[in-house]
Design a protein around this motif. Structure first.
Motif, PDB file in Angstrom:
ATOM      1  N   GLY A  45     -12.764  -0.346   6.025  1.00 38.24           N
ATOM      2  CA  GLY A  45     -11.900   0.569   6.562  1.00 38.24           C
ATOM      3  C   GLY A  45     -10.450  -0.524   7.082  1.00 38.24           C
ATOM      4  N   ALA A  46     -11.402  -1.266   8.046  1.00 40.30           N
ATOM      5  CA  ALA A  46     -10.363  -2.062   8.974  1.00 40.30           C
ATOM      6  C   ALA A  46      -9.364  -3.513   7.675  1.00 40.30           C
ATOM      7  CB  ALA A  46     -10.464  -3.247   9.515  1.00 40.30           C
ATOM      8  N   VAL A  47     -10.132  -3.227   6.714  1.00 41.00           N
ATOM      9  CA  VAL A  47      -9.900  -4.204   5.265  1.00 41.00           C
ATOM     10  C   VAL A  47      -8.947  -3.957   4.596  1.00 41.00           C
ATOM     11  CG1 VAL A  47     -10.092  -5.974   3.072  1.00 41.00           C
ATOM     12  CG2 VAL A  47     -11.426  -6.524   5.413  1.00 41.00           C
ATOM     13  N   VAL A  48      -9.307  -2.365   4.329  1.00 42.47           N
ATOM     14  CA  VAL A  48      -8.171  -1.290   3.513  1.00 42.47           C
ATOM     15  C   VAL A  48      -6.518  -1.463   4.419  1.00 42.47           C
ATOM     16  CG1 VAL A  48      -7.770   1.062   3.230  1.00 42.47           C
ATOM     17  CG2 VAL A  48      -9.870  -0.144   2.125  1.00 42.47           C
ATOM     18  N   ALA A  49      -7.123  -0.599   5.627  1.00 43.11           N
ATOM     19  CA  ALA A  49      -6.000  -1.049   6.644  1.00 43.11           C
ATOM     20  C   ALA A  49      -4.850  -2.760   6.939  1.00 43.11           C
ATOM     21  CB  ALA A  49      -6.058  -1.000   8.119  1.00 43.11           C
ATOM     22  N   VAL A  50      -5.119  -2.945   6.480  1.00 42.61           N
ATOM     23  CA  VAL A  50      -4.361  -4.371   6.981  1.00 42.61           C
ATOM     24  C   VAL A  50      -3.973  -4.383   5.226  1.00 42.61           C
ATOM     25  CG1 VAL A  50      -4.489  -7.331   6.051  1.00 42.61           C
ATOM     26  CG2 VAL A  50      -5.695  -5.818   8.360  1.00 42.61           C
ATOM     27  N   THR A  51      -4.688  -4.475   4.018  1.00 44.75           N
ATOM     28  CA  THR A  51      -4.473  -4.615   2.673  1.00 44.75           C
ATOM     29  C   THR A  51      -3.066  -3.207   2.059  1.00 44.75           C
ATOM     30  OG1 THR A  51      -6.352  -5.308   2.815  1.00 44.75           O
ATOM     31  CG2 THR A  51      -4.981  -4.240   0.079  1.00 44.75           C
ATOM     32  N   LEU A  52      -2.743  -2.063   3.236  1.00 44.29           N
ATOM     33  CA  LEU A  52      -1.960  -1.302   3.270  1.00 44.29           C
ATOM     34  C   LEU A  52      -0.739  -1.407   3.252  1.00 44.29           C
ATOM     35  CD1 LEU A  52      -3.845   2.331   2.510  1.00 44.29           C
ATOM     36  CD2 LEU A  52      -2.883   0.652   0.701  1.00 44.29           C
ATOM     37  N   GLN A  53      -0.980  -2.687   4.141  1.00 42.06           N
ATOM     38  CA  GLN A  53       0.723  -2.693   4.670  1.00 42.06           C
ATOM     39  C   GLN A  53       1.637  -3.008   4.067  1.00 42.06           C
ATOM     40  OE1 GLN A  53       0.178  -5.271   8.204  1.00 42.06           O
ATOM     41  NE2 GLN A  53       0.945  -3.729   9.003  1.00 42.06           N
ATOM     42  N   THR A  54       0.798  -3.049   2.389  1.00 39.13           N
ATOM     43  CA  THR A  54       1.937  -4.030   1.470  1.00 39.13           C
ATOM     44  C   THR A  54       2.660  -2.521   1.084  1.00 39.13           C
ATOM     45  OG1 THR A  54       0.019  -3.714  -0.635  1.00 39.13           O
ATOM     46  CG2 THR A  54      -0.115  -5.766   0.770  1.00 39.13           C
ATOM     47  N   ALA A  55       2.384  -1.425   0.911  1.00 35.77           N
ATOM     48  CA  ALA A  55       3.151  -0.253   0.698  1.00 35.77           C
ATOM     49  C   ALA A  55       4.393  -0.403   1.478  1.00 35.77           C
ATOM     50  CB  ALA A  55       2.259   1.150   1.009  1.00 35.77           C
ATOM     51  N   PHE A  56       4.168  -0.995   2.805  1.00 34.93           N
ATOM     52  CA  PHE A  56       5.785  -0.627   3.524  1.00 34.93           C
ATOM     53  C   PHE A  56       6.358  -1.956   3.122  1.00 34.93           C
ATOM     54  CE2 PHE A  56       3.470   2.175   5.405  1.00 34.93           C
ATOM     55  CZ  PHE A  56       4.070   2.860   6.022  1.00 34.93           C
ATOM     56  N   THR A  63       5.979  -2.854  10.623  1.00 34.38           N
ATOM     57  CA  THR A  63       4.726  -1.849   9.822  1.00 34.38           C
ATOM     58  C   THR A  63       3.353  -2.226  10.965  1.00 34.38           C
ATOM     59  OG1 THR A  63       4.133  -4.091   8.708  1.00 34.38           O
ATOM     60  CG2 THR A  63       5.900  -2.459   7.491  1.00 34.38           C
ATOM     61  N   LEU A  64       2.972  -3.097  11.857  1.00 38.29           N
ATOM     62  CA  LEU A  64       2.165  -2.880  12.229  1.00 38.29           C
ATOM     63  C   LEU A  64       1.694  -2.212  13.110  1.00 38.29           C
ATOM     64  CD1 LEU A  64       3.310  -6.390  14.512  1.00 38.29           C
ATOM     65  CD2 LEU A  64       1.379  -6.649  12.484  1.00 38.29           C
ATOM     66  N   GLY A  65       2.810  -0.902  12.829  1.00 40.60           N
ATOM     67  CA  GLY A  65       2.100   0.437  13.501  1.00 40.60           C
ATOM     68  C   GLY A  65       0.979   1.101  12.427  1.00 40.60           C
ATOM     69  N   THR A  66       1.280   1.076  11.627  1.00 37.48           N
ATOM     70  CA  THR A  66       0.372   1.206  10.462  1.00 37.48           C
ATOM     71  C   THR A  66      -1.562   0.860  10.201  1.00 37.48           C
ATOM     72  OG1 THR A  66       0.810   0.355   8.717  1.00 37.48           O
ATOM     73  CG2 THR A  66       2.299   1.197   8.613  1.00 37.48           C
ATOM     74  N   LEU A  67      -1.273  -0.714  11.053  1.00 36.52           N
ATOM     75  CA  LEU A  67      -2.313  -0.808  11.571  1.00 36.52           C
ATOM     76  C   LEU A  67      -2.799   0.039  13.112  1.00 36.52           C
ATOM     77  CD1 LEU A  67      -5.278  -3.186  10.827  1.00 36.52           C
ATOM     78  CD2 LEU A  67      -3.511  -4.729  11.040  1.00 36.52           C
ATOM     79  N   ILE A  68      -2.208  -0.975  13.609  1.00 42.59           N
ATOM     80  CA  ILE A  68      -2.712  -1.003  15.139  1.00 42.59           C
ATOM     81  C   ILE A  68      -2.944   0.365  15.058  1.00 42.59           C
ATOM     82  CG2 ILE A  68      -2.314  -2.066  17.508  1.00 42.59           C
ATOM     83  CD1 ILE A  68      -1.170  -3.874  16.593  1.00 42.59           C
ATOM     84  N   PRO A  69      -4.047   0.916  16.332  1.00 45.58           N
ATOM     85  CA  PRO A  69      -4.358   1.877  16.763  1.00 45.58           C
ATOM     86  C   PRO A  69      -3.020   1.945  18.150  1.00 45.58           C
ATOM     87  CG  PRO A  69      -5.849   1.616  16.892  1.00 45.58           C
ATOM     88  CD  PRO A  69      -5.004   0.301  16.456  1.00 45.58           C
ATOM     89  N   PRO A  70      -2.333   3.530  17.800  1.00 43.36           N
ATOM     90  CA  PRO A  70      -3.030   5.561  16.814  1.00 43.36           C
ATOM     91  C   PRO A  70      -2.813   5.472  15.826  1.00 43.36           C
ATOM     92  CG  PRO A  70      -1.121   6.012  18.704  1.00 43.36           C
ATOM     93  CD  PRO A  70      -1.447   4.313  18.784  1.00 43.36           C
ATOM     94  N   SER A  71      -2.808   4.663  14.394  1.00 40.02           N
ATOM     95  CA  SER A  71      -2.451   4.202  13.427  1.00 40.02           C
ATOM     96  C   SER A  71      -2.667   6.363  13.060  1.00 40.02           C
ATOM     97  CB  SER A  71      -2.774   3.806  12.489  1.00 40.02           C
ATOM     98  OG  SER A  71      -2.964   4.023  11.316  1.00 40.02           O
ATOM     99  N   VAL A  72      -1.849   6.650  11.934  1.00 39.83           N
ATOM    100  CA  VAL A  72      -1.516   7.641  11.369  1.00 39.83           C
ATOM    101  C   VAL A  72      -2.671   7.527  10.126  1.00 39.83           C
ATOM    102  CG1 VAL A  72      -0.946  10.081  10.365  1.00 39.83           C
ATOM    103  CG2 VAL A  72      -0.164   9.035  12.435  1.00 39.83           C
ATOM    104  N   MET A  73      -2.747   6.487   9.360  1.00 43.71           N
ATOM    105  CA  MET A  73      -3.198   6.345   8.809  1.00 43.71           C
ATOM    106  C   MET A  73      -4.758   6.627   8.853  1.00 43.71           C
ATOM    107  SD  MET A  73      -2.501   3.276   6.247  1.00 43.71           S
ATOM    108  CE  MET A  73      -3.192   1.539   7.483  1.00 43.71           C
ATOM    109  N   LEU A  74      -5.275   6.345  10.019  1.00 45.59           N
ATOM    110  CA  LEU A  74      -7.032   5.769  10.511  1.00 45.59           C
ATOM    111  C   LEU A  74      -7.313   6.611  10.501  1.00 45.59           C
ATOM    112  CD1 LEU A  74      -6.545   2.650  12.541  1.00 45.59           C
ATOM    113  CD2 LEU A  74      -7.080   2.104  10.259  1.00 45.59           C
ATOM    114  N   ILE A  75      -6.459   7.852  11.504  1.00 44.36           N
ATOM    115  CA  ILE A  75      -7.109   9.141  11.241  1.00 44.36           C
ATOM    116  C   ILE A  75      -7.340   9.748   9.509  1.00 44.36           C
ATOM    117  CG2 ILE A  75      -6.454  11.179  11.860  1.00 44.36           C
ATOM    118  CD1 ILE A  75      -4.334  10.128  14.550  1.00 44.36           C
TER     119      ILE A  75
END
Length: 504
Positions: free
Chosen positions: A370-381, A151-163
Motif C-alpha cells: 500500500g505504501a509503494v502504491v501510494a508513492v507510485t500514484l503520485q504520478t497521477a498528479f 502532491t505530498l498530501g496524497t502520501l503523507i497522512p491524513p491522506s484520503v487516498m489511504l482511507i
C-alpha cells in the motif's frame, strides 16, 4: 478465454481508450459497466449495482473523507501555510536554493494537515511563484518543486487516498498511515537534497534571498515559526496521533481534526462566515467527486469480476515464466503507467482489485505494498495528460508555460521512481513504524481479515454482500465493512441475484 471473459477485456480496453480521448471518468465507467453488464449478465447487473452502491455508502469509514477535506480547507483559510512560508523564507534566506527548501518544508508540514492537492499546489503557487520569478529562480525547477511538494498530501497522512485504499487491500487505515510516514518523509528529503545540490553546483538556479528583502531580527522570525507551527503540530498530533496509538478510529479522528481546524481559524482571527460557507461548498464538491467516482468504480469492478476477466488476468500474470520479484515489479510498473491517464480513485477501485489475488499468491506484505502504491500514484498528479497539478500552477502563475511546468515535473518523477526502488530494496522504510506501533499487523479498521486467495479472484467491489447474507435475506442491510466483502464478487451467483426482489 470464454465469451464473458472476452467481453470484460473489451470493456476494460474500451474504458482506457475512451478516457484517453477525454471523456469524464465517472460517467464513462458507469455507462460501460451497465451496458456490458447487461449484455453479459442480463438484468441482474442492476441488482448488482444496487448492492454495490448501498453497501459502500453505508461504510462508516468513508465519513472520514469529507471531515479530513474540511479540515484541510479550514487550515488553509487560517493562513497558517502563508505564515509558515514567510517565516521559513526569512530563516533560510542566506542558503542557496532557500526558496526551493521553503516550498518543500512548508508543503511537507501542511501535508499532515490537509491532503487536498489542488489547494496545496494553488496556495504554494500563489505564495512562492511570484517570489521565485522575482528572485531569478529557474522556472522549471520552481514549477517542479511546487507541484511535487503539493502532491505530498496524497502520501503523507491524513491522506484520503489511504482511507480508500485500506478496505480494498483489507488492511487497517492506521497501519497504512504508519507505513506512509517513512516513504513520505523520505521523498521530501530526496526532493530537498536534489534541489540543494543543483543550487550549490549552479548558483544561478537558486540564489539566496537578497539582503534588502531579509528581516533584521532573528527573534521575530523564530516567534513567527513557533506561533505558526506549534498550534498546527498540536492539531496534527491530536488527529493523527489518536489514530496511530489506537485511541480513535480514522472517522473519529477526522472529526477531531475538523473541529481543531475550526478553532485555529477562529483563534488566528481568520474566521468569516463567508469563508466558512465557501469551505463547506468546496468540501461538498470535492467529497462528492471522490465518492461518486468510488461508487462508479465499484460497480465497474463488480461487473468486471462477475464476467470472469479479473480471474483470467490474474491467472495469466501468475502463469508468466518470471520470478515473483519481477512479477511484483511488473504490477507496480503497470500502476505507474495507469497514473498517466487515470485519477487515483479509479486505479485503486478498478485496477488494484485485479492485482489483489496475485499479491495474495505471492504472499506480499499488503501494508508495505500500500505504501509503494501510494508513492507510485503520485504520478497521477505529475504526469500528462491529466497532471492536474500543472493546470493548478498555470492558473495562478501565468508566466510559466505548460511546457515548462511539465518539464519541471518530469524531473521529480525520476526522484519518485528512485524512491520506489528504495522501498523495494529496503522494505523497512515502510514497515518499521507499523511494526513498532502494533505488535502484529492489523487486519482492517473494521476488525476483518482480507479474503484468502480462493476468494480473491472475485475481488473488485467494496460493500458486496456475500453468499450467506443473500441467502439469509439481508439485502436490506449490506455488508457493514467493505474490506470484509471486497473479495466476494465470485460468490454472487446468478440465482442469488434473481432472488433479489424477494430479499429487498
Amino acid at each position: 478465454m470464454d465469451k464473458q471473459q472476452l467481453m470484460g477485456l473489451v470493456m476494460l480496453v474500451l474504458m482506457v481508450t475512451v478516457i484517453f480521448a477525454g471523456f469524464p471518468i465517472s460517467f464513462t465507467i458507469l455507462f460501460l459497466a451497465l451496458v456490458f453488464g447487461y449484455l453479459g449478465l442480463g438484468a441482474n447487473v442492476f441488482d448488482l449495482a444496487y448492492f454495490q452502491t448501498i453497501g459502500m455508502m453505508k461504510e462508516e469509514l468513508l465519513a472520514a473523507i469529507p471531515m479530513f477535506i474540511f479540515m484541510g480547507f479550514l487550515t488553509e483559510q487560517a493562513g497558517l501555510m502563508e505564515r509558515l512560508f514567510q517565516a521559513l523564507r526569512q530563516l533560510l534566506a542566506p542558503v542557496r536554493g532557500s526558496l526551493y527548501l521553503v516550498v518543500i518544508l512548508t508543503s511537507t508540514i501542511f501535508a499532515m494537515a490537509t491532503g487536498i492537492v489542488g489547494a496545496a499546489v494553488t496556495v504554494l503557487g500563489i505564495m512562492a511563484g511570484p517570489i521565485m520569478i522575482k528572485s531569478g529562480y529557474d522556472h522549471r525547477l520552481s514549477a517542479g518543486a511546487i507541484a511535487a511538494g503539493g502532491t505530498l498530501g496524497t502520501l503523507i497522512p491524513p491522506s484520503v487516498m489511504l482511507i480508500v485504499m485500506g478496505p480494498v487491500l483489507g488492511v487497517s487505515v492506521a497501519s497504512l498511515y504508519a507505513a506512509a510516514f517513512g516513504p513520505g518523509f523520505l521523498l521530501a528529503l530526496l526532493y530537498i537534497i536534489y534541489l540543494l545540490v543543483r543550487s550549490y553546483l549552479n548558483p544561478s538556479l537558486g540564489p539566496p534571498v537578497p539582503l534588502e528583502e531579509r528581516t533584521g531580527s532573528l527573534a521575530v522570525v523564530l516567534k513567527e515559526i513557533v506561533v505558526g507551527t506549534l498550534p498546527l503540530i498540536g492539531l496534527i498530533a491530536a488527529a493523527l496521533g489518536s489514530i496511530l496509538i489506537g485511541l480513535a478510529t480514522p472517522t473519529e479522528a477526522s472529526a477531531i481534526g475538523a473541529l481543531g481546524a475550526l478553532v485555529l481559524s477562529i483563534a488566528y482571527g481568520r474566521f468569516t462566515w463567508r469563508g466558512f460557507h465557501q469551505a463547506l461548498l468546496q468540501t461538498m464538491m470535492t467529497s462528492s467527486m471522490v465518492l461518486f467516482l468510488a461508487v462508479t468504480s465499484n460497480i465497474f469492478g463488480a461487473v468486471f469480476s462477475r464476467l470472469g476477466t479479473a480471474g483470467w488476468i490474474s491467472d495469466a500474470i501468475l502463469g508468466l515464466p518470471i520470478p515473483p520479484e519481477l512479477t511484483l515489479g511488473l504490477i507496480v510498473f503497470l500502476i505507474f503507467l495507469l497514473g498517466w491517464p487515470f485519477e487515483w480513485p479509479a486505479i485503486i477501485l478498478v485496477f488494484l482489485p485485479i492485482f489483489y489475488p496475485i499479491l495474495v499468491a505471492l504472499k506480499v506484505d499488503l501494508v508495505w505494498f500500500g505504501a509503494v502504491v501510494a508513492v507510485t500514484l503520485q504520478t497521477a498528479f505529475l504526469s500528462p495528460p491529466v497532471a492536474m497539478s500543472a493546470y493548478y500552477i498555470k492558473q495562478v502563475v501565468k508566466e510559466w508555460s505548460l511546457k515548462t511546468i511539465y518539464a519541471g515535473m518530469m524531473e521529480f518523477m525520476v526522484i519518485q521512481a528512485f524512491c520506489i526502488a528504495l522501498l523495494f530494496a529496503v522494505p523497512q522504510i515502510a514497515t518499521y513504524l507499523p511494526s513498532l506501533l502494533f505488535d502484529k499487523p492489523l487486519a482492517s479498521s473494521t476488525d476483518t481479515k482480507p479474503a484468502d486467495s480462493d476468494n480473491a479472484s472475485g475481488q473488485g467491489a467494496l460493500g458486496v454482500q456475500g453468499e450467506d447474507e443473500l441467502e439469509k435475506g439481508d439485502a436490506a442491510t449490506p455488508a457493514a465493512s467493505p474490506s470484509s466483502k471486497t473479495m466476494s464478487n465470485d460468490l454472487l451467483k446468478s440465482d442469488d441475484l434473481e432472488k433479489s426482489d424477494d430479499l429487498k
